[in-house]
Design a protein around this motif. Sequence first.
Motif, PDB file in Angstrom:
ATOM      1  N   ALA A   1     -84.469  20.258  17.409  1.00 27.09           N
ATOM      2  CA  ALA A   1     -85.587  20.381  16.479  1.00 27.09           C
ATOM      3  C   ALA A   1     -86.282  21.705  16.756  1.00 27.09           C
ATOM      4  O   ALA A   1     -86.251  22.218  17.870  1.00 27.09           O
ATOM      5  CB  ALA A   1     -86.570  19.222  16.645  1.00 27.09           C
ATOM      6  N   ASP A   2     -86.904  22.237  15.724  1.00 25.68           N
ATOM      7  CA  ASP A   2     -87.633  23.501  15.811  1.00 25.68           C
ATOM      8  C   ASP A   2     -89.083  23.223  15.450  1.00 25.68           C
ATOM      9  O   ASP A   2     -89.367  22.689  14.367  1.00 25.68           O
ATOM     10  CB  ASP A   2     -87.023  24.509  14.836  1.00 25.68           C
ATOM     11  CG  ASP A   2     -87.624  25.901  14.934  1.00 25.68           C
ATOM     12  OD1 ASP A   2     -88.735  26.039  15.502  1.00 25.68           O
ATOM     13  OD2 ASP A   2     -87.007  26.848  14.437  1.00 25.68           O
ATOM     14  N   VAL A   3     -89.999  23.575  16.340  1.00 27.33           N
ATOM     15  CA  VAL A   3     -91.405  23.276  16.058  1.00 27.33           C
ATOM     16  C   VAL A   3     -91.930  24.019  14.840  1.00 27.33           C
ATOM     17  O   VAL A   3     -92.963  23.639  14.286  1.00 27.33           O
ATOM     18  CB  VAL A   3     -92.308  23.574  17.276  1.00 27.33           C
ATOM     19  CG1 VAL A   3     -91.973  22.646  18.436  1.00 27.33           C
ATOM     20  CG2 VAL A   3     -92.215  25.026  17.695  1.00 27.33           C
ATOM     21  N   LEU A   4     -91.228  25.046  14.392  1.00 29.94           N
ATOM     22  CA  LEU A   4     -91.632  25.750  13.175  1.00 29.94           C
ATOM     23  C   LEU A   4     -91.002  25.139  11.920  1.00 29.94           C
ATOM     24  O   LEU A   4     -91.225  25.631  10.816  1.00 29.94           O
ATOM     25  CB  LEU A   4     -91.269  27.235  13.274  1.00 29.94           C
ATOM     26  CG  LEU A   4     -91.967  28.011  14.400  1.00 29.94           C
ATOM     27  CD1 LEU A   4     -91.556  29.476  14.364  1.00 29.94           C
ATOM     28  CD2 LEU A   4     -93.486  27.878  14.318  1.00 29.94           C
ATOM     29  N   ASP A   5     -90.244  24.066  12.095  1.00 33.18           N
ATOM     30  CA  ASP A   5     -89.612  23.372  10.971  1.00 33.18           C
ATOM     31  C   ASP A   5     -90.050  21.908  11.006  1.00 33.18           C
ATOM     32  O   ASP A   5     -89.460  21.086  11.709  1.00 33.18           O
ATOM     33  CB  ASP A   5     -88.094  23.478  11.080  1.00 33.18           C
ATOM     34  CG  ASP A   5     -87.364  22.855   9.892  1.00 33.18           C
ATOM     35  OD1 ASP A   5     -87.977  22.045   9.169  1.00 33.18           O
ATOM     36  OD2 ASP A   5     -86.177  23.164   9.714  1.00 33.18           O
ATOM     37  N   PRO A   6     -91.109  21.543  10.276  1.00 34.06           N
ATOM     38  CA  PRO A   6     -91.660  20.187  10.362  1.00 34.06           C
ATOM     39  C   PRO A   6     -90.646  19.082  10.085  1.00 34.06           C
ATOM     40  O   PRO A   6     -90.689  18.019  10.708  1.00 34.06           O
ATOM     41  CB  PRO A   6     -92.785  20.191   9.320  1.00 34.06           C
ATOM     42  CG  PRO A   6     -93.156  21.625   9.154  1.00 34.06           C
ATOM     43  CD  PRO A   6     -91.892  22.392   9.364  1.00 34.06           C
ATOM     44  N   ASP A   7     -89.724  19.315   9.165  1.00 32.39           N
ATOM     45  CA  ASP A   7     -88.751  18.268   8.830  1.00 32.39           C
ATOM     46  C   ASP A   7     -87.883  17.914  10.030  1.00 32.39           C
ATOM     47  O   ASP A   7     -87.581  16.733  10.266  1.00 32.39           O
ATOM     48  CB  ASP A   7     -87.871  18.705   7.661  1.00 32.39           C
ATOM     49  CG  ASP A   7     -88.614  18.712   6.335  1.00 32.39           C
ATOM     50  OD1 ASP A   7     -89.685  18.061   6.249  1.00 32.39           O
ATOM     51  OD2 ASP A   7     -88.138  19.372   5.400  1.00 32.39           O
ATOM     52  N   THR A   8     -87.482  18.928  10.804  1.00 34.18           N
ATOM     53  CA  THR A   8     -86.631  18.629  11.960  1.00 34.18           C
ATOM     54  C   THR A   8     -87.401  17.858  13.025  1.00 34.18           C
ATOM     55  O   THR A   8     -86.831  16.987  13.701  1.00 34.18           O
ATOM     56  CB  THR A   8     -86.046  19.910  12.581  1.00 34.18           C
ATOM     57  OG1 THR A   8     -87.101  20.731  13.128  1.00 34.18           O
ATOM     58  CG2 THR A   8     -85.268  20.714  11.540  1.00 34.18           C
ATOM     59  N   LEU A   9     -88.686  18.148  13.174  1.00 36.49           N
ATOM     60  CA  LEU A   9     -89.498  17.402  14.142  1.00 36.49           C
ATOM     61  C   LEU A   9     -89.608  15.939  13.746  1.00 36.49           C
ATOM     62  O   LEU A   9     -89.399  15.037  14.562  1.00 36.49           O
ATOM     63  CB  LEU A   9     -90.896  18.011  14.227  1.00 36.49           C
ATOM     64  CG  LEU A   9     -91.061  19.323  14.971  1.00 36.49           C
ATOM     65  CD1 LEU A   9     -92.505  19.795  14.850  1.00 36.49           C
ATOM     66  CD2 LEU A   9     -90.681  19.174  16.431  1.00 36.49           C
ATOM     67  N   THR A  10     -89.936  15.703  12.496  1.00 37.11           N
ATOM     68  CA  THR A  10     -90.090  14.332  12.019  1.00 37.11           C
ATOM     69  C   THR A  10     -88.785  13.568  12.149  1.00 37.11           C
ATOM     70  O   THR A  10     -88.746  12.431  12.665  1.00 37.11           O
ATOM     71  CB  THR A  10     -90.562  14.327  10.561  1.00 37.11           C
ATOM     72  OG1 THR A  10     -91.832  14.974  10.478  1.00 37.11           O
ATOM     73  CG2 THR A  10     -90.696  12.910  10.026  1.00 37.11           C
ATOM     74  N   GLN A  11     -87.684  14.172  11.717  1.00 35.49           N
ATOM     75  CA  GLN A  11     -86.388  13.508  11.787  1.00 35.49           C
ATOM     76  C   GLN A  11     -86.006  13.196  13.229  1.00 35.49           C
ATOM     77  O   GLN A  11     -85.486  12.104  13.528  1.00 35.49           O
ATOM     78  CB  GLN A  11     -85.327  14.376  11.117  1.00 35.49           C
ATOM     79  CG  GLN A  11     -85.489  14.495   9.608  1.00 35.49           C
ATOM     80  CD  GLN A  11     -84.681  15.629   9.013  1.00 35.49           C
ATOM     81  OE1 GLN A  11     -83.843  16.239   9.683  1.00 35.49           O
ATOM     82  NE2 GLN A  11     -84.932  15.932   7.747  1.00 35.49           N
ATOM     83  N   ALA A  12     -86.251  14.130  14.145  1.00 40.98           N
ATOM     84  CA  ALA A  12     -85.881  13.917  15.536  1.00 40.98           C
ATOM     85  C   ALA A  12     -86.684  12.790  16.164  1.00 40.98           C
ATOM     86  O   ALA A  12     -86.145  11.945  16.891  1.00 40.98           O
ATOM     87  CB  ALA A  12     -86.069  15.211  16.331  1.00 40.98           C
ATOM     88  N   LEU A  13     -87.981  12.751  15.905  1.00 43.87           N
ATOM     89  CA  LEU A  13     -88.821  11.713  16.511  1.00 43.87           C
ATOM     90  C   LEU A  13     -88.519  10.333  15.930  1.00 43.87           C
ATOM     91  O   LEU A  13     -88.527   9.329  16.659  1.00 43.87           O
ATOM     92  CB  LEU A  13     -90.294  12.072  16.324  1.00 43.87           C
ATOM     93  CG  LEU A  13     -90.759  13.249  17.189  1.00 43.87           C
ATOM     94  CD1 LEU A  13     -92.107  13.775  16.714  1.00 43.87           C
ATOM     95  CD2 LEU A  13     -90.827  12.854  18.669  1.00 43.87           C
ATOM     96  N   ILE A  14     -88.232  10.271  14.654  1.00 47.24           N
ATOM     97  CA  ILE A  14     -87.851   8.990  14.057  1.00 47.24           C
ATOM     98  C   ILE A  14     -86.512   8.524  14.618  1.00 47.24           C
ATOM     99  O   ILE A  14     -86.328   7.340  14.951  1.00 47.24           O
ATOM    100  CB  ILE A  14     -87.813   9.108  12.524  1.00 47.24           C
ATOM    101  CG1 ILE A  14     -89.235   9.267  11.980  1.00 47.24           C
ATOM    102  CG2 ILE A  14     -87.141   7.887  11.904  1.00 47.24           C
ATOM    103  CD1 ILE A  14     -89.295   9.564  10.493  1.00 47.24           C
ATOM    104  N   ALA A  15     -85.567   9.461  14.755  1.00 49.27           N
ATOM    105  CA  ALA A  15     -84.266   9.104  15.323  1.00 49.27           C
ATOM    106  C   ALA A  15     -84.406   8.631  16.764  1.00 49.27           C
ATOM    107  O   ALA A  15     -83.761   7.660  17.182  1.00 49.27           O
ATOM    108  CB  ALA A  15     -83.319  10.298  15.249  1.00 49.27           C
ATOM    109  N   ALA A  16     -85.254   9.300  17.540  1.00 51.57           N
ATOM    110  CA  ALA A  16     -85.448   8.914  18.941  1.00 51.57           C
ATOM    111  C   ALA A  16     -85.990   7.502  19.055  1.00 51.57           C
ATOM    112  O   ALA A  16     -85.543   6.712  19.900  1.00 51.57           O
ATOM    113  CB  ALA A  16     -86.390   9.904  19.620  1.00 51.57           C
ATOM    114  N   ALA A  17     -86.962   7.170  18.210  1.00 53.25           N
ATOM    115  CA  ALA A  17     -87.521   5.808  18.246  1.00 53.25           C
ATOM    116  C   ALA A  17     -86.460   4.781  17.894  1.00 53.25           C
ATOM    117  O   ALA A  17     -86.409   3.690  18.488  1.00 53.25           O
ATOM    118  CB  ALA A  17     -88.708   5.712  17.295  1.00 53.25           C
TER     119      ALA A  17
END
Length: 221
Positions: free
Chosen positions: A57-73
Amino acid sequence: MTTFALVGAGPGLGLAAARRFGKAGHSVALLARDADRLDDLVAALDSDGIQARGYTADVLDPDTLTQALIAAAGDLGPVEILQYSPVPRADFMKPVLETTAADLDAPLAFSVKAPVTCVNAVLPGMRELGRGTLLFVNGGSAVRSKPSVAGTSIAFAGESAYAEMLHTALAPEDIHAAQLIVPGAIHPDSATSSPEVLAERLYALHTDRDGFRHYAEPMPD
């Protein structure tokens, strides 16, 4: 099992914090841009018997952050603890008189928009759990602006304000927001700011739930 999610995973403070929370019984989700680095960190944690997975995930790309955290959960269990501690880029640190409006786009995305994105991604799960911890790690310019590093001074101030508002707004829900200020460099030989000492401080912020802003060491005069 609940998850410790680390945004800005690296081999220093990030790995030390992941070990500390992992040894306390949490699964570990590591978020960073570099997939090879994530593989190395996961392998190091696996050798310690800690369940961990990496998510690019890239902190400058909000979609990747959201997707990564949802996947982790979904993979590891609900995120109970979120630590936001990526290292700012060097180009965020221009002197104030050389800083243009455009120069602030990336620092504000990095230190304000990205934390808001991460919190919004994990907050529903914390509310379902009935508890949670949001940890923000910043340098000294978050509380004492420095004209030599205008971008981080401005952006960290915004992150600090957001985190402090979360501390007040979420306290009735037993979701604790706290900030750890590290005024100097993180150094393996430091008695106050080594990765392991800071990781222990972060774990104590999670368990003690005492106040909002904390300092690794006193701010220099």
